[in-house]
Write an enzyme that holds these catalytic residues in place. Structure first.
Site, mmCIF file in Angstrom:
data_model
loop_
_atom_site.group_PDB
_atom_site.id
_atom_site.type_symbol
_atom_site.label_atom_id
_atom_site.label_comp_id
_atom_site.label_asym_id
_atom_site.label_seq_id
_atom_site.Cartn_x
_atom_site.Cartn_y
_atom_site.Cartn_z
ATOM 1 N N ASN A 69 2.098 -112.727 12.294
ATOM 2 C CA ASN A 69 2.151 -112.609 13.756
ATOM 3 C C ASN A 69 1.872 -111.141 14.094
ATOM 4 O OD1 ASN A 69 2.758 -112.352 16.439
ATOM 5 N ND2 ASN A 69 4.766 -113.350 16.324
ATOM 6 N N THR A 92 -2.224 -115.002 13.231
ATOM 7 C CA THR A 92 -2.123 -116.013 14.299
ATOM 8 C C THR A 92 -2.769 -115.506 15.588
ATOM 9 O OG1 THR A 92 0.039 -115.234 14.997
ATOM 10 C CG2 THR A 92 0.000 -116.985 13.363
ATOM 11 N N GLU A 93 -3.297 -116.465 16.343
ATOM 12 C CA GLU A 93 -3.990 -116.101 17.588
ATOM 13 C C GLU A 93 -3.174 -116.450 18.818
ATOM 14 O OE1 GLU A 93 -7.795 -117.947 17.129
ATOM 15 O OE2 GLU A 93 -8.242 -116.636 15.429
ATOM 16 N N ALA A 127 0.979 -118.304 20.131
ATOM 17 C CA ALA A 127 2.255 -118.904 19.727
ATOM 18 C C ALA A 127 1.974 -120.332 19.240
ATOM 19 C CB ALA A 127 3.213 -118.927 20.911
ATOM 20 N N ASP A 133 12.241 -113.693 13.312
ATOM 21 C CA ASP A 133 12.887 -114.994 13.168
ATOM 22 C C ASP A 133 12.087 -116.082 13.877
ATOM 23 O OD1 ASP A 133 14.888 -113.751 11.753
ATOM 24 O OD2 ASP A 133 16.189 -113.495 13.483
ATOM 25 N N GLY A 173 9.918 -108.198 12.435
ATOM 26 C CA GLY A 173 10.277 -108.671 13.764
ATOM 27 C C GLY A 173 11.287 -107.786 14.467
ATOM 28 N N ARG A 177 14.404 -104.472 23.689
ATOM 29 C CA ARG A 177 14.654 -105.363 24.833
ATOM 30 C C ARG A 177 16.011 -106.047 24.694
ATOM 31 N NH1 ARG A 177 11.363 -108.063 21.304
ATOM 32 N NH2 ARG A 177 11.662 -110.303 20.936
HETATM 33 C C1 LIG Z 1 28.588 -102.832 21.774
HETATM 34 C C2 LIG Z 1 27.668 -103.279 20.712
HETATM 35 C C3 LIG Z 1 27.678 -104.739 20.541
HETATM 36 C C4 LIG Z 1 26.713 -105.182 19.502
HETATM 37 C C5 LIG Z 1 26.846 -106.634 19.260
HETATM 38 C C6 LIG Z 1 25.844 -107.025 18.274
HETATM 39 C C7 LIG Z 1 25.934 -108.458 17.921
HETATM 40 C C8 LIG Z 1 24.691 -108.813 17.201
HETATM 41 C C9 LIG Z 1 24.691 -110.219 16.738
HETATM 42 C C10 LIG Z 1 23.313 -110.543 16.352
HETATM 43 C C11 LIG Z 1 23.123 -111.959 16.047
HETATM 44 C C12 LIG Z 1 21.698 -112.169 15.767
HETATM 45 C C13 LIG Z 1 21.370 -113.577 15.610
HETATM 46 C C14 LIG Z 1 19.893 -113.694 15.436
HETATM 47 C C15 LIG Z 1 19.131 -114.202 16.320
HETATM 48 C C16 LIG Z 1 17.643 -114.203 16.143
HETATM 49 O O1 LIG Z 1 17.260 -115.403 15.509
HETATM 50 C C17 LIG Z 1 17.002 -114.077 17.507
HETATM 51 C C18 LIG Z 1 15.479 -114.031 17.396
HETATM 52 O O2 LIG Z 1 15.081 -112.924 16.666
HETATM 53 P P1 LIG Z 1 13.562 -112.382 16.705
HETATM 54 O O3 LIG Z 1 13.367 -111.727 18.027
HETATM 55 O O4 LIG Z 1 13.450 -111.434 15.551
HETATM 56 O O5 LIG Z 1 12.648 -113.558 16.554
HETATM 57 N N1 LIG Z 1 17.456 -112.852 18.093
HETATM 58 C C19 LIG Z 1 18.185 -112.818 19.187
HETATM 59 O O6 LIG Z 1 18.456 -113.811 19.816
HETATM 60 C C20 LIG Z 1 18.620 -111.475 19.660
HETATM 61 C C21 LIG Z 1 20.080 -111.404 19.802
HETATM 62 C C22 LIG Z 1 20.380 -109.953 19.895
HETATM 63 C C23 LIG Z 1 21.573 -109.707 20.589
HETATM 64 C C24 LIG Z 1 21.798 -108.252 20.735
HETATM 65 C C25 LIG Z 1 22.910 -108.070 21.637
HETATM 66 C C26 LIG Z 1 23.155 -106.659 21.891
HETATM 67 C C27 LIG Z 1 24.359 -106.578 22.744
HETATM 68 C C28 LIG Z 1 24.543 -105.264 23.301
HETATM 69 C C29 LIG Z 1 25.742 -105.324 24.222
HETATM 70 C C30 LIG Z 1 25.966 -104.022 24.782
HETATM 71 C C31 LIG Z 1 27.245 -103.888 25.492
HETATM 72 C C32 LIG Z 1 27.496 -102.433 25.699
HETATM 73 C C33 LIG Z 1 28.538 -102.149 26.694
HETATM 74 C C34 LIG Z 1 28.764 -100.685 26.865
HETATM 75 N N1 LIG Z 2 -0.616 -114.488 17.895
HETATM 76 C C1 LIG Z 2 0.439 -114.693 18.666
HETATM 77 N N2 LIG Z 2 0.396 -114.388 19.986
HETATM 78 C C2 LIG Z 2 1.483 -114.550 20.760
HETATM 79 N N3 LIG Z 2 2.663 -115.047 20.323
HETATM 80 C C3 LIG Z 2 2.764 -115.380 19.026
HETATM 81 C C4 LIG Z 2 1.660 -115.220 18.146
HETATM 82 N N4 LIG Z 2 2.045 -115.630 16.899
HETATM 83 C C5 LIG Z 2 3.337 -116.043 17.023
HETATM 84 N N5 LIG Z 2 3.776 -115.895 18.290
HETATM 85 C C6 LIG Z 2 5.114 -116.181 18.863
HETATM 86 O O1 LIG Z 2 5.760 -114.935 19.081
HETATM 87 C C7 LIG Z 2 7.154 -115.145 19.192
HETATM 88 C C8 LIG Z 2 7.935 -113.998 18.610
HETATM 89 O O2 LIG Z 2 7.613 -113.854 17.275
HETATM 90 P P1 LIG Z 2 8.532 -113.127 16.227
HETATM 91 O O3 LIG Z 2 7.733 -113.054 14.980
HETATM 92 O O4 LIG Z 2 9.844 -113.751 16.144
HETATM 93 O O5 LIG Z 2 8.691 -111.653 16.815
HETATM 94 P P2 LIG Z 2 9.974 -110.921 17.417
HETATM 95 O O6 LIG Z 2 10.941 -110.763 16.293
HETATM 96 O O7 LIG Z 2 9.475 -109.602 17.906
HETATM 97 O O8 LIG Z 2 10.539 -111.780 18.513
HETATM 98 C C9 LIG Z 2 7.421 -116.451 18.489
HETATM 99 O O9 LIG Z 2 7.916 -117.345 19.441
HETATM 100 C C10 LIG Z 2 6.069 -116.918 17.968
HETATM 101 O O10 LIG Z 2 5.921 -118.296 18.168
#
Ligand SMILES: CCCCCCCCCCCCC/C=C/[C@@H](O)[C@H](COP(=O)(O)O)NC(=O)CCCCCCCCCCCCCCC
Ligand SMILES: Nc1ncnc2c1ncn2[C@@H]1O[C@H](COP(=O)(O)OP(=O)(O)O)[C@@H](O)[C@H]1O
Ligand SMILES: [Ca+2]
Length: 571
Positions: A152, A184-185, A187, A212, A254, A325
């Protein structure tokens, strides 16, 4: 124990043995089915300590496990002078060099590929060594020879392509792995390609380069393809699914990389590439998510409603910010402090699978996961489910009986694995298991902002995030959720422990009425429905990983490699 004693004990027939020049000395190098090494110094100019894997500090003997060798090749002249410290006299005395690349464990579960250069007297001897070592490696049937790679280009900081080309592809080529690479081109490109177009018999594994979300695409492609090839209907929530034959590798590039981090202990692309080359295999549970008996998605890491759902929904509009983000949207969501009302019904796991606070971490060759797989064989998911319904008069809340909890929640999270990642090195549920057939259901009830902040902060340090009055956690095989206003679970069910009524009622949930609902975050994708039914499918997929290792360089895994080679080992 001295390494020489060790070698006597393992006593394998020698495949090749020669006197070779290594660094500044002549050594006797031996290759058997399991090890390269046992080299004894014949002539020393200057004592040096070993710089690669060895059991003993005995200066005369070192060895590499064949299973940890990446490959052997004739050394290019440039490498010879650079990596050999420019010892030109080697080139004159022993002009024909070959390089053996092998894996070395470094800090924090990271692996590196290191080289040793040996010098031969003649070309034929060099060729014989390179060929014999590579032949031995090709006999290791667990190692992949052909891989399908999806990149990706937009994951994380948009460095996926660079990471693959610069850090990973050279290692695959050293290991003589051939690859088909697809950038990939759009999603779902990878998912749809796997579902319909690929001849899966033509490869030994699938690798995704990304986050993920990219891994999730590959899982959907492979799992759906496997079910359709086996004529299994994914729309049945109680259906036993057919495990996927191909292993999946993740090269992390990622934003969260939690699946890679939780299965290798780090989010390092080189480490992942080496796990793939070694042919590691880590089974993993997959949750199926249904709405009204219609299949929605699979999940392997986090299913989160409330806080993590809202963080994701907000962050999707800020993809341009890259991985930060999530921090921005996390802060915003935290300040919003929204809670949601609803009902959770769940089927607790069997007691022999421990509990989410038992401090038993999932590690390489985890016993709890073995137990989970055995439970699955004794009682299939369906059997447990029916038992729960038939014995609905039971008062206990043990295995087989559904429990129901209703309330106002800041977050409802299901962690099928620890969900450890760089933001939270112990993860959402530090003692969750990769392959035990369960998920840890975490219910965070309405609480003050300060208490919720204390709970969140505990994800980043060693304190127990579950040791708070408004947090409860259950190890479950299945669960269902219905938000308030969906009229699926009535007041009378609050005191019920019987499964039958609850299940039927949640099953017939009305669609979202768009008020007071959050969204489910399913491995980083937003689900279109709030009413969901979730079932864990034990060990449905396998990764090129071995779980997080316990920390020693010569651990039980290495022993098992040796034992697996039918060596006689006497303690
Ligand atoms: C005050 C600091 C609090 C930090 C809390 C951190 C908890 C992190 C738990 C992370 C669980 C991750 C589970 C994974 C999910 C992923 O599958 C999924 C997709 O990943 P991809 O984008 O690589 O495709 N990722 C997610 O859904 C992202 C979840 C990330 C959550 C980050 C939350 C940050 C919270 C910051 C709160 C700040 C409060 C500060 C108040 C002063
Ligand atoms: N070539 C592409 N263009 C746009 N989106 C894509 C492409 N290839 C994969 N994706 C999509 O991008 C999203 C985020 O991908 P991921 O690899 O998890 O990156 P990140 O960890 O930054 O979120 C996924 O939902 C996936 O389906
Ligand atoms: Ca699990």
């Amino acid at each position: 124990m001295l390494i020489s004693e060790f070698f006597i004990m393992v006593n394998q027939p020698t495949l090749l043995s020669s006197q070779l020049f290594y660094e500044n000395r002549v050594v006797e190098v031996t290759l058997n089915r399991v090890m390269l090494g046992l080299w004894k110094e014949i002539e020393t100019r200057r004592k040096r300590s070993a710089s690669f894997n060895c059991i003993s500090k005995d200066a005369d003997h070192h060895f590499l496990l064949v299973s940890e060798i990446v490959g052997a090749r004739e050394t290019e002249e440039e490498d010879q002078t650079n990596k050999d410290g420019g010892r030109k006299h080697n080139v004159l005395l022993y002009p024909y060099a070959f390089t053996v690349s092998y894996t070395e464990r470094t800090k924090h579960h990271c692996w590196r590929c290191k080289d040793i250069i040996f010098h031969c007297l003649d070309k034929a001897q060099r060729q014989q060594w390179v060929q014999t070592i590579n032949n031995q490696l090709s006999l290791l049937s667990i190692r992949p020879k052909r891989l399908l790679v999806y990149i990706n280009p937009y994951s994380g900081k948009q460095r996926g392509k660079w990471i693959y080309e610069q850090r990973v592809a050279p290692l695959f080529s050293r290991a003589s792995i051939s690859t088909d690479v697809i950038v990939t081109e759009s999603a779902n490109h990878a998912r749809d390609h796997l579902k319909t177009e690929v001849d899966l018999k033509q490869c030994d594994g699938v690798v995704c380069v990304g986050g993920d979300g990219m891994f999730s695409e590959v899982v959907h492609g492979l799992v759906s393809r496997t079910q359709s090839d086996s004529r299994v209907d994914q729309n049945q929530p109680n259906q036993d699914l057919v495990p996927c034959a191909l292993r999946i590798g993740i090269i992390p590039a990622g934003s969260t990389d939690c699946i890679c981090y939780s299965t290798t202990g780090t989010n390092d692309p080189v480490t992942s590439a080496l796990h793939i080359i070694m042919g590691d295999s880590q089974p993993m549970d997959v949750c199926s998510v249904h709405h009204n008996n219609t299949f929605l998605r699979y999940s392997v890491s986090l299913l989160g409603y409330g806080f993590y759902g809202d963080v994701l929904t907000d962050s999707e509009r800020k993809r341009w910010m890259g991985p930060s983000r999530y921090d921005f949207s996390g802060l915003k969501t935290f300040l919003t402090h929204q809670y949601y009302e609803g009902t959770v019904a769940f089927l607790p796991a069997k007691d022999n699978l421990g509990n989410p606070r038992d401090k038993i971490k999932c590690r390489t060759r985890c016993h709890i996961c073995e137990q989970g797989a055995n439970n699955g064989q004794l009682l299939s998911g369906d059997h447990v489910y029916k038992m729960a319904e038939e014995n609905s008069d039971e008062e206990t809340s043990g295995d087989g009986v559904w429990r129901v909890i209703r309330g106002k929640f800041l977050a409802i999270n299901a962690a099928c694995m620890s969900c450890a990642c760089p933001r939270s090195p112990r993860g959402l549920s530090p003692y969750a298991h990769l392959a035990d057939g369960t998920t840890d259901l975490i219910l965070v009830r309405k609480a003050s902002r300060l208490d919720f902040l204390r709970h969140l902060i505990r994800h980043t340090n060693k304190d127990d995030q579950f040791d708070m009055s408004f947090v409860e956690v259950h190890r479950v095989r299945r669960f269902r959720f219905a938000p308030k206003h969906s009229n699926v679970i009535s007041e009378v069910d609050l005191s019920e422990t019987s499964g039958k009524k609850i299940c039927n009622q949640v099953c017939t949930a009305h669609p979202n009425n768009d008020t007071g609902h959050s969204n489910w975050n399913c491995d980083g994708e937003i689900l279109p429905h709030a009413d969901i039914q979730v079932s864990v499918h034990c060990q449905l997929i396998r990764l090129f990983a071995r779980g997080v290792e316990r920390g020693t360089t010569f651990d039980t895994y290495t022993w098992s490699v040796i034992e697996g080679s039918n060596l006689s080992w006497q303690a």
